[in-house]
Enzyme design. Structure first.
Site, PDB file in Angstrom:
ATOM      1  N   THR A  29      38.974  18.509  55.603  1.00  0.00           N
ATOM      2  CA  THR A  29      40.136  18.945  54.807  1.00  0.00           C
ATOM      3  C   THR A  29      39.898  20.358  54.288  1.00  0.00           C
ATOM      4  O   THR A  29      38.759  20.733  54.008  1.00  0.00           O
ATOM      5  CB  THR A  29      40.326  17.966  53.634  1.00  0.00           C
ATOM      6  OG1 THR A  29      40.691  16.697  54.178  1.00  0.00           O
ATOM      7  CG2 THR A  29      41.412  18.421  52.672  1.00  0.00           C
ATOM      8  N   ALA A  86      33.292  23.561  53.547  1.00  0.00           N
ATOM      9  CA  ALA A  86      32.421  23.379  52.382  1.00  0.00           C
ATOM     10  C   ALA A  86      32.694  24.506  51.392  1.00  0.00           C
ATOM     11  O   ALA A  86      33.213  25.559  51.763  1.00  0.00           O
ATOM     12  CB  ALA A  86      30.952  23.381  52.790  1.00  0.00           C
ATOM     13  N   GLY A 100      38.937  21.051  47.488  1.00  0.00           N
ATOM     14  CA  GLY A 100      40.230  20.515  47.940  1.00  0.00           C
ATOM     15  C   GLY A 100      40.457  19.060  47.527  1.00  0.00           C
ATOM     16  O   GLY A 100      41.491  18.476  47.854  1.00  0.00           O
ATOM     17  N   GLU A 106      35.814  12.415  52.585  1.00  0.00           N
ATOM     18  CA  GLU A 106      34.994  13.278  53.450  1.00  0.00           C
ATOM     19  C   GLU A 106      33.566  12.747  53.556  1.00  0.00           C
ATOM     20  O   GLU A 106      32.966  12.769  54.635  1.00  0.00           O
ATOM     21  CB  GLU A 106      34.974  14.703  52.894  1.00  0.00           C
ATOM     22  CG  GLU A 106      36.304  15.424  53.074  1.00  0.00           C
ATOM     23  CD  GLU A 106      36.394  16.749  52.355  1.00  0.00           C
ATOM     24  OE1 GLU A 106      37.209  17.588  52.764  1.00  0.00           O
ATOM     25  OE2 GLU A 106      35.662  16.955  51.365  1.00  0.00           O
TER      26      GLU A 106
HETATM   27  C1  5RP Z   1      37.936  19.620  50.493  1.00  0.00           C
HETATM   28  C2  5RP Z   1      36.710  20.364  50.847  1.00  0.00           C
HETATM   29  C3  5RP Z   1      36.900  21.613  51.635  1.00  0.00           C
HETATM   30  O1  5RP Z   1      36.325  21.419  52.893  1.00  0.00           O
HETATM   31  C4  5RP Z   1      36.244  22.751  50.906  1.00  0.00           C
HETATM   32  O2  5RP Z   1      36.818  22.846  49.610  1.00  0.00           O
HETATM   33  C5  5RP Z   1      36.442  24.074  51.643  1.00  0.00           C
HETATM   34  O3  5RP Z   1      37.795  24.388  51.680  1.00  0.00           O
HETATM   35  P1  5RP Z   1      38.286  25.738  52.342  1.00  0.00           P
HETATM   36  O4  5RP Z   1      37.924  25.680  53.795  1.00  0.00           O
HETATM   37  O5  5RP Z   1      39.775  25.753  52.103  1.00  0.00           O
HETATM   38  O6  5RP Z   1      37.589  26.869  51.621  1.00  0.00           O
HETATM   39  O7  5RP Z   1      35.607  20.003  50.545  1.00  0.00           O
HETATM   40  O8  5RP Z   1      37.626  18.506  49.710  1.00  0.00           O
END
Ligand code: 5RP
Length: 226
Positions: A29, A86, A100, A106
């Site tokens: 995500t 991440a 997110g 996850e």
């Molecule tokens: C969601 C997550 C995402 O993978 C993490 O926040 C990275 O998000 P982005 O690729 O938008 O920077 O852990 O729970």
């Protein structure tokens, strides 16, 4: 010079190259995972036969839009390869995830996976994880109690505003002064009744693709099967 989005996409495309015919793929995500979902959709359109499970409603929607067959994870015990973003990743393949809010699903999907790779732009690569906020998912019934315990732990907890996870739970973002011993912190958080999951990924990540200025570097956990 490559933009952050160019780097997210480059890391995502490199990870998607690991996907082989017939695999069951875990889809993460976030904005970087979305690049991977689109890249996987492109490969499916070219004839790659795979199926997927997803870690959020948003990824479910995107995966279906790009033509990926999505299975209900409740009926899946084993995933071949999971690709996810991440918030921080270090050379030990320790990661902080969950900006997110999808860290609970996850982590479950990552745990079920024979291999899990993180994809990230270079801003996520750190010497030692700990600067990013560490999110925990909390049963709404337990919010006051968990806030008290986290405050007592000097975790500087704040309840995420106007936010519920896909499971209808609350998220508390923590900021520990020091994450010297992430395993001890993970064990402490996991033992607090009412905390359903947290964003410390210490054993799940087997490798990572990290792109900086268009150059993708691959990181492997010692002993991981690539
Ligand atoms: C969601 C997550 C995402 O993978 C993490 O926040 C990275 O998000 P982005 O690729 O938008 O920077 O852990 O729970």
């Amino acid at each position: 010079m490559a933009s952050i989005d160019d780097d997210k996409k480059a890391a995502a495309v490199a990870a998607v190259a690991e996907v082989r015919m017939g695999m069951l793929v875990g889809l993460g995500t976030g904005s970087t995972a979305a690049f991977a979902i689109r890249a996987l959709g492109d490969r499916v359109a070219q004839g790659l036969a795979i199926r997927a499970v997803v870690t959020s409603d948003a990824s479910d929607k995107l995966a279906r839009e790009v033509g990926i067959e999505v299975l209900d994870f409740a009926a899946v015990a084993r995933v071949d390869l999971t690709i996810d973003g991440a918030d921080e990743i270090d050379s030990r393949c320790f990661a902080i995830k969950g900006a997110g809010g999808a860290m609970l699903r996850e982590k479950i999907v990552a745990a079920s996976s024979a291999r899990m790779v993180v994809i990230a732009d270079g801003s996520k690569q750190v010497e030692r994880i700990g600067a990013a906020k560490l999110p925990v998912e909390v049963l709404p019934f337990a919010i006051a109690y968990v806030m008290r315990v986290l405050t007592d732990m000097d975790a500087a907890p704040t309840v995420r505003d106007n936010y519920l996870t896909d499971q209808g739970n609350l998220v508390i973002d923590c900021h520990f002064v020091s994450l010297e011993d992430p395993r001890a912190t993970a064990a402490t958080l996991s033992a607090i009744p009412g905390i359903l999951g947290h964003g410390l990924f210490l054993d799940e990540v087997d490798g990572a693709y990290i792109a900086t200025n268009g150059v993708v570097t691959r990181l492997e956990r010692a002993g991981a099967s690539a």
